[in-house]
Scaffold this active site. Structure first.
Site, short mmCIF file in Angstrom:
data_model
loop_
_atom_site.label_atom_id
_atom_site.label_comp_id
_atom_site.label_asym_id
_atom_site.label_seq_id
_atom_site.Cartn_x
_atom_site.Cartn_y
_atom_site.Cartn_z
N GLY A 28 27.92 -14.01 -20.92
CA GLY A 28 27.15 -14.96 -20.12
C GLY A 28 26.73 -16.21 -20.88
O GLY A 28 25.75 -16.85 -20.51
N LYS A 29 27.47 -16.58 -21.92
CA LYS A 29 27.14 -17.78 -22.70
C LYS A 29 27.17 -19.04 -21.83
O LYS A 29 26.25 -19.84 -21.84
CB LYS A 29 28.12 -17.97 -23.86
CG LYS A 29 28.11 -16.87 -24.88
CD LYS A 29 29.11 -17.14 -25.99
CE LYS A 29 30.56 -17.13 -25.54
NZ LYS A 29 31.02 -15.84 -25.00
N ASP A 95 30.53 -26.61 -24.71
CA ASP A 95 30.96 -25.26 -24.36
C ASP A 95 32.21 -24.88 -25.16
O ASP A 95 32.94 -25.75 -25.62
CB ASP A 95 31.25 -25.18 -22.86
CG ASP A 95 31.24 -23.74 -22.36
OD1 ASP A 95 30.63 -22.88 -23.02
OD2 ASP A 95 31.85 -23.48 -21.30
N GLU A 96 32.43 -23.59 -25.34
CA GLU A 96 33.60 -23.07 -26.08
C GLU A 96 33.69 -23.72 -27.47
O GLU A 96 34.77 -24.11 -27.93
CB GLU A 96 34.90 -23.33 -25.29
CG GLU A 96 34.92 -22.67 -23.92
CD GLU A 96 35.11 -21.15 -23.97
OE1 GLU A 96 35.30 -20.58 -25.08
OE2 GLU A 96 35.06 -20.52 -22.90
N CYS A 155 31.67 2.30 -22.60
CA CYS A 155 30.57 3.28 -22.52
C CYS A 155 29.31 2.75 -21.84
O CYS A 155 28.40 3.52 -21.55
CB CYS A 155 30.21 3.79 -23.92
SG CYS A 155 29.27 2.60 -24.89
ZN ZN Z 1 30.70 1.36 -26.10
#
Ligand code: ZN
Length: 198
Positions: A28-29, A95-96, A155
């Protein structure tokens, strides 16, 4: 969440400052950069936005985040072009920033000394989990550093690493969703080990 410092005595202030927004892919930068720039625009500050012309994934002249909230921006070939084009604006968004070379550090310093608020967004690590210059250097000289996080695609923990799904080894590979996953440290390490064993 980042809150802007008090700037009501801005007219008498000579120097601006530097903010860095960094993190992995999908953290979300760009959204955070756009949020800050939008607030400045609403306050009728003059805002200029730059990005490296290497980043042609989306529309040529927009800073576009993955959720498609866009602000118009100017693509530039070199960091120094920003100095020439920033003009008399109050806020400069970049940006970037990882796709610029280290001369971006001096450019940001010059902009801030001339009284501008400089907000730089970019990847802090490459796909090998190595610091991705010039962001780490900018973090060193910035007044404010915000590290944003993604969610691990494997995860669900907090993720700071950009895991490249292909065996490609070129450093600059633009971040299409299919090419990368955000991963936590453990899942990143497991993925790299697996690749090494294959
Ligand atoms: Zn993970």
């Amino acid at each position: 969440m980042f809150v802007e410092p008090h700037i009501n005595n801005r007219v008498e202030r000579k120097a601006g400052w530097i903010e860095v927004i960094c993190g992995s892919m999908f953290s979300g930068k760009t959204e955070e950069l756009i949020r800050r720039l939008n607030r400045a625009l609403i306050a009728e500050q003059k805002v200029e936005i730059f990005k490296p012309s290497i980043d042609k994934r989306y529309h040529e002249k927009d800073v576009v985040s993955h959720n498609s909230r866009a602000i118009r921006s100017t693509p530039v070939d070199f960091a120094n072009d920003i100095l020439l084009k920033a003009g008399n604006c109050d806020v400069v968004g970049i940006d970037e920033a990882q796709f610029f070379d280290n001369s971006l550090v001096e450019v940001c310093e010059k902009l801030s000394y001339s009284g501008k608020r400089v907000i730089v967004a970019g990847l802090d690590m490459d796909f090998e989990a190595k610091p991705f210059e010039p962001i780490p250097m900018l973090m060193g000289i910035a007044e404010y550093v915000t590290k944003v996080h993604a969610i691990c695609a494997t995860c669900g923990n907090i993720a700071s690493f950009s895991f490249r799904l292909s065996d490609d080894t070129e450093k600059v590979k633009l971040g299409e969703k299919e090419a990368y996953q955000a991963r936590c440290r453990t899942c990143y390490q497991e993925g790299m080990k697996q690749r090494f064993n294959d």
